[in-house]
Write a protein that holds these residues in place. Structure first.
Motif, PDB file in Angstrom:
ATOM      1  N   ASN A   7      -5.837 -28.329   7.014  1.00 39.98           N
ATOM      2  CA  ASN A   7      -5.016 -29.494   7.295  1.00 39.98           C
ATOM      3  C   ASN A   7      -3.715 -29.011   7.926  1.00 39.98           C
ATOM      4  OD1 ASN A   7      -2.640 -31.412   6.291  1.00 39.98           O
ATOM      5  ND2 ASN A   7      -4.502 -32.653   6.256  1.00 39.98           N
ATOM      6  N   VAL A   8      -3.246 -29.726   8.934  1.00 41.44           N
ATOM      7  CA  VAL A   8      -1.955 -29.432   9.541  1.00 41.44           C
ATOM      8  C   VAL A   8      -0.942 -30.452   9.042  1.00 41.44           C
ATOM      9  CG1 VAL A   8      -0.623 -29.265  11.677  1.00 41.44           C
ATOM     10  CG2 VAL A   8      -2.980 -28.401  11.601  1.00 41.44           C
ATOM     11  N   THR A  56      -6.993 -23.515   4.570  1.00 43.79           N
ATOM     12  CA  THR A  56      -5.620 -23.242   4.993  1.00 43.79           C
ATOM     13  C   THR A  56      -4.821 -24.532   5.118  1.00 43.79           C
ATOM     14  OG1 THR A  56      -6.460 -21.375   6.317  1.00 43.79           O
ATOM     15  CG2 THR A  56      -4.198 -22.076   6.740  1.00 43.79           C
ATOM     16  N   LEU A  57      -3.611 -24.504   4.621  1.00 41.16           N
ATOM     17  CA  LEU A  57      -2.621 -25.537   4.904  1.00 41.16           C
ATOM     18  C   LEU A  57      -1.696 -24.985   5.977  1.00 41.16           C
ATOM     19  CD1 LEU A  57      -0.843 -28.044   4.526  1.00 41.16           C
ATOM     20  CD2 LEU A  57       0.178 -26.931   2.521  1.00 41.16           C
ATOM     21  N   TRP A  58      -1.767 -25.576   7.169  1.00 47.21           N
ATOM     22  CA  TRP A  58      -0.934 -25.132   8.278  1.00 47.21           C
ATOM     23  C   TRP A  58       0.380 -25.906   8.253  1.00 47.21           C
ATOM     24  CZ3 TRP A  58      -2.147 -20.971  11.085  1.00 47.21           C
ATOM     25  CH2 TRP A  58      -3.498 -20.567  11.129  1.00 47.21           C
ATOM     26  N   LEU A  59       1.497 -25.185   8.215  1.00 49.53           N
ATOM     27  CA  LEU A  59       2.826 -25.763   8.276  1.00 49.53           C
ATOM     28  C   LEU A  59       3.455 -25.455   9.632  1.00 49.53           C
ATOM     29  CD1 LEU A  59       4.155 -24.679   4.752  1.00 49.53           C
ATOM     30  CD2 LEU A  59       3.101 -26.865   5.379  1.00 49.53           C
ATOM     31  N   LEU A  89      -5.569 -21.094  -1.906  1.00 47.25           N
ATOM     32  CA  LEU A  89      -5.231 -21.687  -0.618  1.00 47.25           C
ATOM     33  C   LEU A  89      -4.400 -20.734   0.218  1.00 47.25           C
ATOM     34  CD1 LEU A  89      -5.215 -24.359   1.117  1.00 47.25           C
ATOM     35  CD2 LEU A  89      -3.002 -24.848   0.012  1.00 47.25           C
ATOM     36  N   ARG A  90      -4.746 -20.623   1.503  1.00 51.39           N
ATOM     37  CA  ARG A  90      -3.927 -19.860   2.436  1.00 51.39           C
ATOM     38  C   ARG A  90      -2.906 -20.810   3.073  1.00 51.39           C
ATOM     39  NH1 ARG A  90      -6.896 -15.878   6.310  1.00 51.39           N
ATOM     40  NH2 ARG A  90      -7.406 -17.794   7.390  1.00 51.39           N
TER      41      ARG A  90
END
Length: 387
Positions: A7-8, A56-59, A89-90
């Motif tokens: 998710n972004v 992955t959680l994209w920030l 979680l990455r």
């Protein structure tokens, strides 16, 4: 096969009123205390993603946005924090904007994050797109060629620092190290201390225009590519171009390999309900990203109308349903999203990663609910099967 879901989250706070009849983007302003709620929101998102096995959680790194849209200035610092609140979680840097950094400080900060999280922060670099941010930090953004020249030299330096016991660099923008006396000798080389423990460093970069120069540079450093939801109408062109660049670099990539494909999504019991619920958030997305060039196909007159309250229909501003037709956005039942993702697997057999993201403006409660539904009702169809 698709096996990794991400998710972004660009860092928007809950906005309150949303949509074409709500506060125009440039008129939004929130208190410092309210802007700081972005960190609690990030924690809630990370926890639910960790619970359901997202990859992955994209920030996103952004600055100065009192409008409340993108409010995280240091994603590596937040990434270390979130990694300590979760178990698997990455946290992805999507992206550190290299022109706003000294490349050695960027390399040092990532190495620190890599060590402190045991590899759960993912490196990512970008060139930027906000003039207010990049130019304020003293780097070029209006001059696209100068921006790209600076970016490429910076990434070259970062990769040298990651991969070399000691190194030097002489280029257009940097001479590293400077030829200065140090403790009785003249400085010739330097060493990044510490370097990342996990090498080679996995690196990601956005794929937007999919030009040959940019893609060839990515292949030079084996950088992987995220195709954002706003660019998904160009997805097929970009995916073929990425594979072609791999071939030029002597790599045998399948279509989709080395990429993550983005889709904005909203799950609901019916398509009609999904469209109704997501529309104000989609319209907030247009208000924010349209003037920045990230709403594909919008005309100048439509763009002008989208900055005003109401009247979008008469001006022909594209609706969320228009972008659903080309696969950039999805709203509807889980089984229809599953079918759509299977169709992507058939078209792009090397595709392993997808990032299913919530639109700009989606409130925290809705994001958490949507991520849980995705984790329970969609992901097991893909993550539970044999590799």
């Amino acid at each position: 096969m698709i096996t990794k879901f991400s998710n972004v989250y660009a860092g928007h706070v809950d906005l309150g009123d949303m949509g074409q009849l709500a506060t125009p983007a440039n008129e939004r302003r929130y208190s410092n205390e309210y802007l700081a709620t972005v960190f609690a929101k990030s924690e809630a998102i990370a926890r639910v993603m960790d619970e359901y096995g997202f990859a992955t959680l994209w920030l996103a790194e952004h600055h100065f946005q009192h409008e409340g849209y993108e409010c995280i200035p240091n994603i590596m610092m937040v990434g270390v924090h979130l990694a300590h609140l979760t178990s698997r979680l990455r946290i992805g840097c999507g992206f550190n904007i290299a022109p706003m950094w000294h490349p050695l400080r960027l390399a040092e900060d990532f190495a620190t994050a890599d060590i402190l999280t045991k590899g759960r922060v993912v490196f990512g670099v970008g060139r930027g797109y906000h003039t207010r941010e990049v130019e304020t930090f003293g780097a070029p953004m209006l001059d696209a060629d100068a921006n790209r020249d600076l970016f490429e030299e910076q990434v070259d330096i970062v990769m040298k620092a990651f991969n070399s016991e000691s190194f030097s660099h002489q280029g257009k923008h940097y001479t590293l190290p400077p030829a200065v006396p140090y403790r009785g000798y003249e400085l010739k080389e330097i060493t990044l201390v510490p370097r990342p423990l996990r090498r080679p460093v996995e690196c990601w970069q956005p794929v937007v225009s999919a030009g040959a120069r940019g893609l060839d540079f990515m292949m030079k450093h084996r950088i992987k590519g995220l195709i954002g939801g706003g660019a998904a109408t160009m997805a097929e062109k970009s995916i073929f171009a990425f594979r072609d660049a791999a071939e030029r670099a002597g790599l045998d990539y399948k279509l989709g390999e080395g990429l993550s494909l983005g889709i904005f999504y909203h799950l609901a019991d019916s398509r009609e309900r999904g469209v109704r619920e997501i529309t104000p958030w989609y319209e907030e997305h247009v208000k924010m990203f349209g003037p920045l060039g990230f709403v594909p196909g919008i005309t100048p007159s439509q763009l002008d109308a989208s900055t005003k309250r109401g009247g979008w229909g008469a001006a022909g501003v594209p609706t969320v349903e228009d972008y659903m037709k080309v696969g950039a956005w999805f709203a509807g039942p889980p089984e229809e999203l599953i079918a759509y993702l299977h169709s992507l697997e058939e078209r792009f057999p090397g595709l392993e990663h997808v990032h299913l993201s919530n639109s700009m403006g989606t409130p925290q409660a809705a994001m958490v609910e949507q991520l849980a539904r995705l984790g329970k009702e969609v992901m097991p169809e893909f993550t539970g099967r044999p590799a």
